[in-house]
Design a protein around this motif. Structure first.
Motif, PDB file in Angstrom:
ATOM      1  N   GLY A  15      67.024  48.977  64.995  1.00 46.01           N
ATOM      2  CA  GLY A  15      67.151  48.816  63.552  1.00 46.01           C
ATOM      3  C   GLY A  15      65.832  48.740  62.819  1.00 46.01           C
ATOM      4  O   GLY A  15      65.782  48.328  61.675  1.00 46.01           O
ATOM      5  N   ALA A  16      64.726  49.134  63.479  1.00 43.41           N
ATOM      6  CA  ALA A  16      63.435  49.103  62.807  1.00 43.41           C
ATOM      7  C   ALA A  16      63.414  50.102  61.656  1.00 43.41           C
ATOM      8  O   ALA A  16      64.008  51.161  61.721  1.00 43.41           O
ATOM      9  N   GLN A  17      62.696  49.739  60.601  1.00 49.43           N
ATOM     10  CA  GLN A  17      62.585  50.611  59.448  1.00 49.43           C
ATOM     11  C   GLN A  17      61.751  51.830  59.804  1.00 49.43           C
ATOM     12  O   GLN A  17      60.630  51.711  60.270  1.00 49.43           O
ATOM     13  N   ALA A  18      62.257  53.020  59.592  1.00 44.27           N
ATOM     14  CA  ALA A  18      61.518  54.246  59.875  1.00 44.27           C
ATOM     15  C   ALA A  18      60.894  54.761  58.584  1.00 44.27           C
ATOM     16  O   ALA A  18      61.495  54.713  57.522  1.00 44.27           O
ATOM     17  N   HIS A  19      59.682  55.265  58.705  1.00 44.47           N
ATOM     18  CA  HIS A  19      58.979  55.839  57.568  1.00 44.47           C
ATOM     19  C   HIS A  19      58.621  57.275  57.905  1.00 44.47           C
ATOM     20  O   HIS A  19      58.037  57.538  58.953  1.00 44.47           O
ATOM     21  N   SER A  20      58.916  58.193  57.025  1.00 44.79           N
ATOM     22  CA  SER A  20      58.550  59.590  57.247  1.00 44.79           C
ATOM     23  C   SER A  20      57.104  59.805  56.831  1.00 44.79           C
ATOM     24  O   SER A  20      56.597  59.126  55.941  1.00 44.79           O
ATOM     25  N   PRO A  21      56.421  60.769  57.454  1.00 45.72           N
ATOM     26  CA  PRO A  21      55.075  61.098  56.995  1.00 45.72           C
ATOM     27  C   PRO A  21      55.105  61.566  55.553  1.00 45.72           C
ATOM     28  O   PRO A  21      56.122  62.043  55.046  1.00 45.72           O
ATOM     29  N   SER A  22      53.962  61.446  54.905  1.00 48.16           N
ATOM     30  CA  SER A  22      53.897  61.903  53.525  1.00 48.16           C
ATOM     31  C   SER A  22      54.222  63.390  53.452  1.00 48.16           C
ATOM     32  O   SER A  22      53.818  64.163  54.298  1.00 48.16           O
ATOM     33  N   PRO A  23      54.984  63.819  52.445  1.00 49.48           N
ATOM     34  CA  PRO A  23      55.425  65.214  52.382  1.00 49.48           C
ATOM     35  C   PRO A  23      54.250  66.155  52.140  1.00 49.48           C
ATOM     36  O   PRO A  23      53.351  65.884  51.369  1.00 49.48           O
ATOM     37  N   HIS A  24      54.282  67.293  52.803  1.00 45.52           N
ATOM     38  CA  HIS A  24      53.294  68.335  52.588  1.00 45.52           C
ATOM     39  C   HIS A  24      53.838  69.602  53.205  1.00 45.52           C
ATOM     40  O   HIS A  24      54.514  69.572  54.217  1.00 45.52           O
ATOM     41  N   ARG A  25      53.527  70.726  52.616  1.00 45.57           N
ATOM     42  CA  ARG A  25      54.081  71.979  53.103  1.00 45.57           C
ATOM     43  C   ARG A  25      53.576  72.307  54.507  1.00 45.57           C
ATOM     44  O   ARG A  25      54.258  72.943  55.277  1.00 45.57           O
ATOM     45  N   ASP A  26      52.359  71.927  54.811  1.00 47.51           N
ATOM     46  CA  ASP A  26      51.785  72.171  56.126  1.00 47.51           C
ATOM     47  C   ASP A  26      51.806  70.859  56.920  1.00 47.51           C
ATOM     48  O   ASP A  26      51.118  69.906  56.568  1.00 47.51           O
ATOM     49  N   PRO A  27      52.588  70.787  58.011  1.00 46.21           N
ATOM     50  CA  PRO A  27      52.635  69.542  58.798  1.00 46.21           C
ATOM     51  C   PRO A  27      51.266  69.091  59.293  1.00 46.21           C
ATOM     52  O   PRO A  27      51.042  67.900  59.488  1.00 46.21           O
ATOM     53  N   ALA A  28      50.348  70.041  59.473  1.00 46.96           N
ATOM     54  CA  ALA A  28      49.019  69.678  59.957  1.00 46.96           C
ATOM     55  C   ALA A  28      48.244  68.855  58.941  1.00 46.96           C
ATOM     56  O   ALA A  28      47.273  68.189  59.297  1.00 46.96           O
ATOM     57  N   ARG A  29      48.685  68.892  57.670  1.00 44.90           N
ATOM     58  CA  ARG A  29      48.006  68.093  56.642  1.00 44.90           C
ATOM     59  C   ARG A  29      48.799  66.857  56.244  1.00 44.90           C
ATOM     60  O   ARG A  29      48.442  66.172  55.285  1.00 44.90           O
ATOM     61  N   GLN A  30      49.850  66.576  56.959  1.00 45.12           N
ATOM     62  CA  GLN A  30      50.592  65.348  56.686  1.00 45.12           C
ATOM     63  C   GLN A  30      49.770  64.130  57.092  1.00 45.12           C
ATOM     64  O   GLN A  30      49.026  64.156  58.081  1.00 45.12           O
ATOM     65  N   THR A  31      49.928  63.075  56.324  1.00 44.99           N
ATOM     66  CA  THR A  31      49.231  61.824  56.595  1.00 44.99           C
ATOM     67  C   THR A  31      50.255  60.730  56.890  1.00 44.99           C
ATOM     68  O   THR A  31      51.447  60.891  56.615  1.00 44.99           O
ATOM     69  N   LEU A  32      49.781  59.654  57.448  1.00 43.90           N
ATOM     70  CA  LEU A  32      50.675  58.548  57.759  1.00 43.90           C
ATOM     71  C   LEU A  32      51.170  57.903  56.468  1.00 43.90           C
ATOM     72  O   LEU A  32      50.372  57.606  55.566  1.00 43.90           O
ATOM     73  N   ALA A  33      52.479  57.687  56.380  1.00 41.72           N
ATOM     74  CA  ALA A  33      53.075  57.116  55.170  1.00 41.72           C
ATOM     75  C   ALA A  33      52.648  55.665  54.983  1.00 41.72           C
ATOM     76  O   ALA A  33      52.347  54.960  55.953  1.00 41.72           O
ATOM     77  N   PRO A  34      52.625  55.186  53.753  1.00 44.20           N
ATOM     78  CA  PRO A  34      52.315  53.774  53.510  1.00 44.20           C
ATOM     79  C   PRO A  34      53.290  52.872  54.271  1.00 44.20           C
ATOM     80  O   PRO A  34      54.470  53.192  54.426  1.00 44.20           O
ATOM     81  N   ASN A  35      52.776  51.778  54.769  1.00 40.66           N
ATOM     82  CA  ASN A  35      53.571  50.742  55.445  1.00 40.66           C
ATOM     83  C   ASN A  35      54.122  51.179  56.799  1.00 40.66           C
ATOM     84  O   ASN A  35      54.964  50.470  57.360  1.00 40.66           O
ATOM     85  N   ASP A  36      53.671  52.324  57.318  1.00 38.32           N
ATOM     86  CA  ASP A  36      54.167  52.773  58.623  1.00 38.32           C
ATOM     87  C   ASP A  36      53.285  52.191  59.726  1.00 38.32           C
ATOM     88  O   ASP A  36      52.512  52.888  60.380  1.00 38.32           O
ATOM     89  N   GLY A  37      53.426  50.895  59.917  1.00 35.74           N
ATOM     90  CA  GLY A  37      52.698  50.231  60.988  1.00 35.74           C
ATOM     91  C   GLY A  37      51.251  49.954  60.634  1.00 35.74           C
ATOM     92  O   GLY A  37      50.769  50.225  59.531  1.00 35.74           O
TER      93      GLY A  37
END
Length: 314
Positions: free
Chosen positions: A31-53
């Motif tokens: 039941g841990a809260q899941a956070h998706s990476p920040s949205p971006h068209r290129d997955p290689a430029r995705q960053t860690l979402a706020p509050n994700d650990g």
């Protein structure tokens, strides 16, 4: 290397008791809260979402998201991968891995010192011939142990690679991975490793230590990935595995398993702000290590650090 093992449901090994300050561990299905990476068209430029650990703390973890076009690389072999790591100085970089990169495609024989012979090693250092009272550290350079040391040093130089700061390392196109390498994330900040199958390196030349325990033991080197004195590191959607070389197929010498693997993911030496999310750790014994000493003198640098989050890993 000897390790303290803690057999827990999470398969996480922890040491550095004098310095470990925070470990957040969430397992799939809890039941841990899941956070998706920040949205971006290129997955290689995705960053860690706020509050994700913990890796999201402070400046967050962006890896190479700011890389310009000249510092985006697509690599398909070991030489290209090492060149991409070395190029660009301190500029942010994105390294896209396509297919499986093999760091030891030439086999263990390529690292062996002239004259090294494993049969001679077994003959000289068998418990019947050598006993259990004396280790092998004083053996001369031309001895079987001396030749093993040279061979091991050759492999060490060949398979370890340093991941620079501000780097994203990501698999693309399906079935992307790195085989037989040891990723060293050492004394840097802001690294992302995603979407890769990382097959554990095989130590071609483990050392026999007759003084390790009552019966002696084989000690191996080369973690699949080690975070050493580094901050803001994110491992996401990777598979860590022994692949073609599971321990179950390893031989036994001197009555002990001929151990050719070290850790899969080690987080040590004052590392801080690390998140490991949605990874699979499989087909391995020494899986995860957080802090690598219980000793007061060696663990003091861990105090106030080693803040690590694991969530949704298998």
């Amino acid at each position: 290397m000897n390790r303290t093992k803690w057999h827990a449901h999470a398969t996480v090994r922890t040491a550095s008791l004098a310095g470990c300050t925070a470990l957040v561990l969430a397992l799939a299905g809890t039941g841990a809260q899941a956070h998706s990476p920040s949205p971006h068209r290129d997955p290689a430029r995705q960053t860690l979402a706020p509050n994700d650990g913990w890796a999201a703390h402070g400046t967050g973890t962006t890896g190479g998201a700011a890389a310009d076009a000249r510092h985006v690389y697509t690599v398909t072999n070991w030489a290209e991968f090492k060149a991409a790591l070395a190029d660009g100085g301190s500029a942010p970089r994105i390294i896209k891995v396509k297919g499986t990169i093999d760091a030891v495609s030439q086999g263990c024989e390529a690292f062996a010192a002239p004259g090294y012979d494993f049969g001679a090693y077994l003959e000289k250092y068998s418990p019947q011939a050598w006993g259990y009272e004396e280790d092998l550290s004083a053996e001369p350079d031309d001895s079987p142990e001396g030749l093993r040391r040279v061979s091991a040093a050759n492999q060490d130089r060949a398979i370890k690679v340093n991941i620079p700061a501000d780097t994203t390392l990501i698999g693309i196109g399906g079935n992307a991975g790195i085989k037989g390498a040891s990723l060293q994330i050492k004394n840097v900040d802001n690294v992302i490793v995603r979407n890769l199958t990382l097959e554990s390196p095989v130590d071609c030349f483990p050392q026999w230590d007759p003084t390790d325990g009552d019966r002696g033991n084989w000690n191996s080197e080369y973690d699949t990935a080690v975070v050493y004195g580094s901050t803001h590191v994110w491992f996401d959607h990777n598979t860590f595995t022994d692949g073609e070389h599971p321990d179950s197929e390893a031989p036994v010498h001197f009555g002990m398993l001929y151990q050719q693997h070290d850790g899969q993911l080690d987080i040590v030496r004052g590392s801080d702000y690390v998140t490991a999310s949605w990874n699979v750790f499989t087909e391995h014994d020494k899986t995860i290590l957080i802090g690598n000493s219980d000793g007061e003198s060696t663990a003091v640098g861990d105090r106030g650090k080693l803040k690590v989050t694991f969530h949704h890993n298998l």
